[in-house]
Design a protein around this motif. Structure first.
Motif, PDB file in Angstrom:
ATOM      1  N   VAL A  23       0.986  -1.449  -0.142  1.00 60.33           N
ATOM      2  CA  VAL A  23      -0.142   0.134  -0.079  1.00 60.33           C
ATOM      3  C   VAL A  23       0.803   1.017   0.044  1.00 60.33           C
ATOM      4  O   VAL A  23       1.665   1.523   0.978  1.00 60.33           O
ATOM      5  N   PRO A  24       0.819   2.023  -0.840  1.00 56.45           N
ATOM      6  CA  PRO A  24       1.734   3.448  -0.981  1.00 56.45           C
ATOM      7  C   PRO A  24       1.124   4.188   0.138  1.00 56.45           C
ATOM      8  O   PRO A  24      -0.035   4.227   0.758  1.00 56.45           O
ATOM      9  N   GLU A  25       1.906   5.077   0.304  1.00 58.88           N
ATOM     10  CA  GLU A  25       1.615   6.241   1.361  1.00 58.88           C
ATOM     11  C   GLU A  25       0.863   7.172   1.156  1.00 58.88           C
ATOM     12  O   GLU A  25      -0.131   7.657   2.053  1.00 58.88           O
ATOM     13  N   SER A  26       0.438   7.491  -0.194  1.00 58.12           N
ATOM     14  CA  SER A  26      -0.509   8.800  -0.537  1.00 58.12           C
ATOM     15  C   SER A  26      -1.627   8.199  -1.235  1.00 58.12           C
ATOM     16  O   SER A  26      -1.542   6.984  -1.982  1.00 58.12           O
ATOM     17  N   LEU A  27      -2.561   8.833  -1.167  1.00 59.15           N
ATOM     18  CA  LEU A  27      -3.911   8.418  -1.760  1.00 59.15           C
ATOM     19  C   LEU A  27      -3.683   8.563  -3.409  1.00 59.15           C
ATOM     20  O   LEU A  27      -4.228   7.803  -4.099  1.00 59.15           O
ATOM     21  N   ASN A  28      -2.963   9.443  -3.905  1.00 57.71           N
ATOM     22  CA  ASN A  28      -2.726   9.618  -5.388  1.00 57.71           C
ATOM     23  C   ASN A  28      -1.921   8.442  -5.787  1.00 57.71           C
ATOM     24  O   ASN A  28      -2.468   7.902  -6.842  1.00 57.71           O
ATOM     25  N   GLU A  29      -0.961   7.973  -5.088  1.00 58.64           N
ATOM     26  CA  GLU A  29      -0.206   6.665  -5.534  1.00 58.64           C
ATOM     27  C   GLU A  29      -1.091   5.357  -5.391  1.00 58.64           C
ATOM     28  O   GLU A  29      -1.015   4.740  -6.197  1.00 58.64           O
ATOM     29  N   ALA A  30      -1.777   5.290  -4.192  1.00 59.66           N
ATOM     30  CA  ALA A  30      -2.829   4.291  -4.186  1.00 59.66           C
ATOM     31  C   ALA A  30      -3.844   4.270  -5.274  1.00 59.66           C
ATOM     32  O   ALA A  30      -4.015   3.180  -5.842  1.00 59.66           O
ATOM     33  N   GLY A  31      -4.222   5.441  -5.498  1.00 56.92           N
ATOM     34  CA  GLY A  31      -5.195   5.531  -6.722  1.00 56.92           C
ATOM     35  C   GLY A  31      -4.615   4.961  -8.120  1.00 56.92           C
ATOM     36  O   GLY A  31      -5.369   4.101  -8.775  1.00 56.92           O
ATOM     37  N   VAL A  32      -3.433   5.169  -8.284  1.00 60.73           N
ATOM     38  CA  VAL A  32      -2.833   4.820  -9.395  1.00 60.73           C
ATOM     39  C   VAL A  32      -2.584   3.279  -9.488  1.00 60.73           C
ATOM     40  O   VAL A  32      -2.607   2.404 -10.371  1.00 60.73           O
ATOM     41  N   LEU A  85      -6.061   2.770   2.252  1.00 60.72           N
ATOM     42  CA  LEU A  85      -5.307   3.749   3.317  1.00 60.72           C
ATOM     43  C   LEU A  85      -6.142   4.124   4.426  1.00 60.72           C
ATOM     44  O   LEU A  85      -5.659   4.724   5.269  1.00 60.72           O
ATOM     45  N   GLY A  86      -7.365   3.559   4.400  1.00 58.84           N
ATOM     46  CA  GLY A  86      -8.244   3.854   5.840  1.00 58.84           C
ATOM     47  C   GLY A  86      -8.596   5.384   6.043  1.00 58.84           C
ATOM     48  O   GLY A  86      -9.109   6.067   6.973  1.00 58.84           O
ATOM     49  N   LEU A  87      -8.602   5.837   4.682  1.00 52.27           N
ATOM     50  CA  LEU A  87      -9.169   7.322   4.478  1.00 52.27           C
ATOM     51  C   LEU A  87     -10.688   7.419   3.948  1.00 52.27           C
ATOM     52  O   LEU A  87     -11.218   6.638   3.427  1.00 52.27           O
ATOM     53  N   PRO A  88     -11.257   8.479   4.260  1.00 52.24           N
ATOM     54  CA  PRO A  88     -12.682   8.666   3.601  1.00 52.24           C
ATOM     55  C   PRO A  88     -12.334   9.176   2.320  1.00 52.24           C
ATOM     56  O   PRO A  88     -11.247   9.472   1.739  1.00 52.24           O
ATOM     57  N   MET A  89     -13.476   8.894   1.408  1.00 47.56           N
ATOM     58  CA  MET A  89     -13.548   9.073   0.154  1.00 47.56           C
ATOM     59  C   MET A  89     -13.121  10.694  -0.120  1.00 47.56           C
ATOM     60  O   MET A  89     -13.933  11.552   0.502  1.00 47.56           O
ATOM     61  N   PRO A  90     -12.316  10.998  -1.095  1.00 45.34           N
ATOM     62  CA  PRO A  90     -11.973  12.431  -0.869  1.00 45.34           C
ATOM     63  C   PRO A  90     -12.908  13.361  -1.956  1.00 45.34           C
ATOM     64  O   PRO A  90     -12.727  14.620  -2.071  1.00 45.34           O
ATOM     65  N   ILE A  91     -13.634  12.766  -2.709  1.00 42.00           N
ATOM     66  CA  ILE A  91     -14.796  13.288  -3.501  1.00 42.00           C
ATOM     67  C   ILE A  91     -15.846  12.705  -3.440  1.00 42.00           C
ATOM     68  O   ILE A  91     -15.902  11.637  -2.854  1.00 42.00           O
TER      69      ILE A  91
END
Length: 187
Positions: A23-32, A85-91
Motif C-alpha cells: 500500500v503506497p503512502e499517498s492517496l494519489n499513489e494508491a489510486g494509480v 489507506l483507511g481514509l474517507p473518500m476525498p470526492i
C-alpha cells in the motif's frame, strides 16, 4: 454453473478487488496502483454497449445504454484506494463527468487546462493520481493521470479504448496529450 466454474469466471474481478500487495503512502499513489490493478484484469463490456458485470461493478449495479461508466470507474478506483489507506473518500462518488467538474470547481480543486500549457506548469501543478477530464460540447470523459510528463501523461480510464474514445468498451492505460484536458486534484 458450479462453484468451480463461478470461481473461474469471477477470478479477474476478485484480482482487481484484492488488497494491494504494497500500500503506497499517498492517496494519489494508491489510486494509480488500484487503477493499474483493475486495468491488468482487462475490464470489458459484455452483452452490449455499457453492459456486463464490470460495468455493474463500477456503476452501483446498473448497466445499459445510459450508463457511460468512465466516471463510475474512476470513483470506484479512488474509493478502493482510499479504503486501502483507511481514509474517507476525498470526492463525492459521481457517475457523471459534469458532476465531477462542478464539485471540483466548488471545492477549488479544478485546474483549467489553459493554466498548464507549458511543461514546467504541468510538472509543477499536476500530480500522478489526479483526475483528467475532457469536456467538449456534448461529449465528456474522465480518468486518472497515472504519470505526469512534460508533453504527455499516462492515463488509467474506463469506458475507453486504445484510441482514447470516451465511448469505448474497456478499461485501459494509455498516453494522452494535454490539449483539451482539464484536471481535478484529490486534495
Amino acid at each position: 454453473v458450479d462453484a468451480r466454474t463461478w470461481a473461474a469466471l469471477t477470478k479477474p474481478m476478485h484480482a482487481a478487488l484484492a488488497p494491494l500487495a504494497a500500500v503506497p503512502e499517498s492517496l494519489n499513489e494508491a489510486g494509480v496502483a488500484v487503477g493499474l490493478q483493475h486495468v491488468a484484469q482487462e475490464p470489458v463490456e459484455l452483452g452490449g454497449e455499457n453492459r456486463g458485470a464490470w460495468v455493474r461493478l463500477y456503476m452501483d449495479g446498473k448497466d445499459g445504454d445510459p450508463q457511460q461508466w468512465c466516471a463510475g470507474f474512476l470513483c470506484f478506483v479512488i474509493a478502493q484506494a482510499a479504503a486501502a489507506l483507511g481514509l474517507p473518500m476525498p470526492i463525492t462518488r459521481r457517475v457523471g463527468v459534469q458532476d465531477l467538474i462542478n464539485d471540483a470547481k466548488k471545492a477549488k480543486r479544478f485546474i483549467d487546462g489553459s493554466l498548464v500549457t507549458t511543461p514546467q506548469a504541468r510538472l509543477a501543478r499536476l500530480k500522478s493520481g489526479c483526475i483528467f477530464v475532457i469536456k467538449d460540447g456534448t461529449t465528456s470523459h474522465a480518468g486518472l493521470v497515472a504519470q505526469v510528463g512534460g508533453d504527455s501523461f499516462t492515463s488509467i480510464e474506463g469506458n475507453s479504448d486504445e484510441g482514447g474514445s470516451g465511448l469505448g468498451v474497456r478499461a485501459v492505460s494509455k498516453s494522452r496529450g494535454y490539449p483539451g484536458k482539464h484536471f481535478i486534484l484529490l486534495a
